[in-house]
Design a protein around this motif. Structure first.
Motif, short mmCIF file in Angstrom:
data_model
loop_
_atom_site.label_atom_id
_atom_site.label_comp_id
_atom_site.label_asym_id
_atom_site.label_seq_id
_atom_site.Cartn_x
_atom_site.Cartn_y
_atom_site.Cartn_z
N PHE A 178 0.84 -1.21 0.00
CA PHE A 178 0.00 0.00 0.00
C PHE A 178 0.87 1.25 0.00
N ARG A 179 0.55 2.18 -0.87
CA ARG A 179 1.26 3.46 -0.88
C ARG A 179 0.27 4.56 -1.17
N ASN A 180 0.35 5.61 -0.38
CA ASN A 180 -0.58 6.72 -0.56
C ASN A 180 -0.09 7.60 -1.72
N ILE A 232 -4.73 0.63 -13.85
CA ILE A 232 -4.13 -0.14 -12.75
C ILE A 232 -2.61 -0.01 -12.70
N PHE A 233 -2.03 0.94 -13.46
CA PHE A 233 -0.57 1.06 -13.47
C PHE A 233 -0.05 1.48 -12.10
N ARG A 234 -0.58 2.55 -11.57
CA ARG A 234 -0.14 3.04 -10.25
C ARG A 234 -1.36 3.21 -9.38
N THR A 235 -1.48 2.41 -8.35
CA THR A 235 -2.64 2.46 -7.47
C THR A 235 -2.15 2.49 -6.02
N CYS A 236 -3.04 2.84 -5.12
CA CYS A 236 -2.64 2.92 -3.71
C CYS A 236 -2.54 1.52 -3.11
N GLU A 237 -3.36 0.62 -3.58
CA GLU A 237 -3.32 -0.77 -3.13
C GLU A 237 -2.91 -1.60 -4.34
N PHE A 238 -1.85 -2.35 -4.20
CA PHE A 238 -1.38 -3.12 -5.36
C PHE A 238 -0.71 -4.40 -4.87
N GLU A 239 -0.26 -5.23 -5.81
CA GLU A 239 0.39 -6.48 -5.42
C GLU A 239 1.79 -6.56 -6.00
N GLN A 240 2.68 -7.06 -5.19
CA GLN A 240 4.08 -7.24 -5.62
C GLN A 240 4.45 -8.71 -5.61
N MET A 241 5.43 -9.03 -6.45
CA MET A 241 6.03 -10.37 -6.45
C MET A 241 7.52 -10.13 -6.24
N LYS A 250 7.85 2.62 -19.01
CA LYS A 250 7.69 2.75 -17.56
C LYS A 250 8.19 1.49 -16.86
N GLU A 251 8.52 1.69 -15.58
CA GLU A 251 9.06 0.57 -14.79
C GLU A 251 8.02 -0.52 -14.57
N LEU A 252 8.53 -1.74 -14.70
CA LEU A 252 7.73 -2.93 -14.46
C LEU A 252 8.27 -3.68 -13.25
N GLU A 253 9.58 -3.66 -13.16
CA GLU A 253 10.26 -4.42 -12.10
C GLU A 253 11.56 -3.70 -11.77
N GLY A 254 11.93 -3.76 -10.49
CA GLY A 254 13.21 -3.20 -10.06
C GLY A 254 14.14 -4.32 -9.61
N ILE A 255 15.39 -4.24 -10.03
CA ILE A 255 16.40 -5.19 -9.54
C ILE A 255 17.42 -4.33 -8.79
N HIS A 256 17.56 -4.63 -7.49
CA HIS A 256 18.34 -3.74 -6.64
C HIS A 256 19.41 -4.50 -5.88
N ASN A 257 20.58 -3.90 -5.79
CA ASN A 257 21.57 -4.39 -4.84
C ASN A 257 21.36 -3.61 -3.56
N THR A 268 14.71 -8.74 -6.45
CA THR A 268 13.96 -8.57 -7.70
C THR A 268 12.52 -8.30 -7.28
N SER A 269 12.02 -7.12 -7.66
CA SER A 269 10.72 -6.67 -7.16
C SER A 269 9.83 -6.29 -8.34
N ALA A 270 8.83 -7.14 -8.61
CA ALA A 270 7.97 -6.92 -9.76
C ALA A 270 6.56 -6.59 -9.29
N GLY A 271 5.86 -5.78 -10.06
CA GLY A 271 4.46 -5.48 -9.74
C GLY A 271 3.58 -6.54 -10.39
N LEU A 272 2.69 -7.13 -9.58
CA LEU A 272 1.77 -8.13 -10.15
C LEU A 272 0.61 -7.43 -10.87
N THR A 273 0.00 -6.47 -10.18
CA THR A 273 -1.13 -5.78 -10.81
C THR A 273 -0.63 -4.98 -12.03
N ARG A 274 0.57 -4.41 -11.89
CA ARG A 274 1.15 -3.70 -13.04
C ARG A 274 1.44 -4.68 -14.19
N SER A 275 1.81 -5.91 -13.84
CA SER A 275 2.05 -6.93 -14.88
C SER A 275 0.76 -7.25 -15.64
P1 ATP Z 1 7.62 4.02 -9.17
O1 ATP Z 1 8.88 4.77 -9.48
O2 ATP Z 1 6.83 3.60 -10.38
O3 ATP Z 1 6.78 4.64 -8.10
P2 ATP Z 1 9.15 2.42 -7.42
O4 ATP Z 1 10.50 2.57 -8.01
O5 ATP Z 1 8.78 3.15 -6.21
O6 ATP Z 1 8.05 2.63 -8.55
P3 ATP Z 1 9.57 -0.14 -6.27
O7 ATP Z 1 9.52 0.37 -4.91
O8 ATP Z 1 10.87 -0.54 -6.85
O9 ATP Z 1 8.85 0.89 -7.25
O10 ATP Z 1 8.50 -1.30 -6.40
C1 ATP Z 1 8.71 -2.45 -7.18
C2 ATP Z 1 7.59 -2.68 -8.16
O11 ATP Z 1 6.32 -2.61 -7.52
C3 ATP Z 1 7.53 -1.65 -9.28
O12 ATP Z 1 8.40 -1.98 -10.33
C4 ATP Z 1 6.09 -1.74 -9.71
O13 ATP Z 1 5.91 -2.80 -10.64
C5 ATP Z 1 5.36 -2.09 -8.42
N1 ATP Z 1 4.74 -0.88 -7.86
C6 ATP Z 1 5.32 0.06 -7.08
N2 ATP Z 1 4.44 1.01 -6.74
C7 ATP Z 1 3.25 0.66 -7.32
C8 ATP Z 1 1.95 1.25 -7.35
N3 ATP Z 1 1.67 2.36 -6.68
N4 ATP Z 1 0.98 0.61 -8.05
C9 ATP Z 1 1.23 -0.53 -8.73
N5 ATP Z 1 2.44 -1.12 -8.73
C10 ATP Z 1 3.44 -0.54 -8.05
#
Ligand code: ATP
Length: 444
Positions: free
Chosen positions: A180-182, A190-199, A264-271, A306-313
């Motif tokens: 959840f993010r405000n 459904i690209f950017r929502t306050c309630e979403f799912e991550q994998m 636009k970002e779909l997934e983040g790969i972070h060290n 490796t952090s991917a958005g499910l709803t964004r997917s």
């Molecule tokens: P953005 O820059 O788009 O806000 P972020 O860099 O903050 O994303 P991360 O914190 O790396 O995103 O989150 C990992 C993944 O979770 C993102 O690649 C995206 O697929 C998904 N995600 C993040 N925020 C949201 C959101 N508000 N709604 C839907 N999916 C999201």
């Protein structure tokens, strides 16, 4: 091929039951969406595909499912209470609120509202975490947050998992769940929502091997999207420059997709280095040190995330699949080219006509196929129209039962992408469809 637009995707999603506006009968809740019968199946299929790819196919990656609400100290340790903020400006005239980093720089300098030209306030930091209270008292001692990322549930369980599963570094922990993010700018469906799912999959490594594992997961994750059936020309990497890096990251690459509104970002790969485990060590007083029982080395592991958005997917898969295809002579169809492994319905079953026992025969065939595939039975209307209805929801295979089926036991198998048809014996269907799924190439 006509370009896919968001309007087309939103309208198809609603018309066919992929995604509905939340609380629609009350006028809807901004940025909240409900997944309908086809949407939930598509989402589950993507999730299951990811889960298999990230856990089942590895002997050193296991799953967990942590609670959404965690001890509030977790978010102090993680840095989210302090740093998980967006700089916001408000317009004094129209009262609109914007992310300062998303406004044109010239306008920001002049403090001019991009909507009405009114005066903007100075940027203030606004925390994106949703707060609530646990228990009967609404005081500061009862504050809890809805998790803004699933990752912390993995980090705080690092020792539990390591010790109970007797894993050795390198190993990973995977999780799928809500976050959840405000968010202030929630647009694009459904690209950017306050309630979403991550994998998310967090991979724990020896700090001396971080570059090697980072590269490994970058490639693996890109391949995953190719195997999911996404067109490679629509995918790319984007490296975070020094100004973009999150507070915990040493190095970060995004996998980006070209949505109808741009890359636009779909997934983040972070060290994430040892940042998170060290902070939890410090804040909880519990040691987060790994002991290598062979080399006797002791260290705080580094984490490659490796952090991917499910709803964004789901949105990505829909955009990638959508085509308004011109078939010639004024004929057109809308078709979703889902990879058959994630299509919500895999096989449509149609009796040519209802009478003469064809409907019963078709129902029996459909029942057999249900063991292995998601199916849909449709006996209404002209056969051409029934095919088109399935094309529009991305059903890759159609089976028609006709008078020959009664005589010879064969049915027509129709392919969604090419619209070609072949005759197959009904007893061969399961095997044939499995082979088709395994060898699927878009367009064929
Ligand atoms: P953005 O820059 O788009 O806000 P972020 O860099 O903050 O994303 P991360 O914190 O790396 O995103 O989150 C990992 C993944 O979770 C993102 O690649 C995206 O697929 C998904 N995600 C993040 N925020 C949201 C959101 N508000 N709604 C839907 N999916 C999201």
């Amino acid at each position: 091929m006509a370009d896919v637009t968001m309007d087309k995707l939103i309208s198809l999603s609603k018309r066919r039951g992929f995604v509905f506006q939340s609380s629609e009968i009350y006028g809807g809740l901004a940025s909240a969406w409900d997944y309908g019968p086809l949407g939930v199946q598509l989402k589950k299929n993507i999730q299951n595909y990811w889960w298999k790819e990230m856990t089942q196919l590895h002997d050193n990656i296991v799953g967990i499912d942590a609670a959404i609400m965690m001890h509030p100290r977790v978010w102090e340790a993680s840095g989210h209470v302090e740093n998980f903020t967006d700089p916001l400006v408000d317009c004094k005239e129209c009262k609109n609120r914007f992310r300062a980093d998303q406004i044109d720089e010239a306008l920001l300098k002049e403090k001019k509202c991009p909507e009405c030209g009114g005066e903007l306030t100075e940027p203030r930091n606004f925390n994106l975490m949703f707060q609530t209270h646990m228990g009967p008292l609404e005081d500061s001692g009862s504050v809890v947050y809805l998790r803004p990322e699933t990752a912390q549930g993995i980090y705080v369980n690092f020792k539990n998992v390591w010790q109970t599963s007797r894993l050795k570094i390198p190993f990973g922990i995977a999780q799928v769940g809500k976050a959840f993010r405000n968010e202030i700018t929630t647009k694009n469906f459904i690209f950017r929502t306050c309630e979403f799912e991550q994998m998310e999959m967090q991979f724990f490594i020896n700090p001396t091997e971080d570059d090697k594992w980072f590269d490994h997961w970058m490639q693996k994750r890109m391949n995953y999207y190719h195997e999911l059936g996404i067109r490679p020309s629509k995918l790319r990497f984007h490296e975070h420059g020094p100004g973009e890096l999150a507070h915990y990251a040493k190095k970060a690459f995004d996998i980006e997709y070209e949505f109808p509104f741009g890359w636009k970002e779909l997934e983040g790969i972070h060290n994430r280095t040892d940042f998170d485990l060290k902070r939890h060590n410090e804040y909880s007083g519990k040691e987060m040190i790994y002991l290598d029982d062979q080399t006797k080395e002791k260290y705080v592991p580094y984490i490659i995330e490796t952090s991917a958005g499910l709803t964004r997917s789901v949105l990505m898969v829909l955009s990638d699949a959508y085509e308004d295809e011109v078939l010639g002579e004024g004929d057109e169809r809308t078709v979703l080219h889902f990879h058959p492994q994630i299509a919500p319905i895999q096989v449509g079953v149609f009796p040519l006509v209802k009478k003469d026992g064809l409907a019963e025969l078709a129902k029996d065939i459909e029942k057999d196929l249900r063991e292995d595939f998601t199916t849909f039975y449709d006996q209404g209307g002209a056969i051409g129209r029934r095919y088109r209805r399935q094309d529009e929801i991305g059903t890759p295979y159609g089976i028609t039962i006709d008078y020959d089926t009664k005589e010879t036991g064969t049915v027509t198998l129709r392919f969604r992408d090419s619209m070609e048809q072949v005759r197959v014996h009904k007893d061969e269907l399961t095997k044939r469809i499995k082979t088709e799924i395994a060898n699927y190439k878009r367009g064929a």
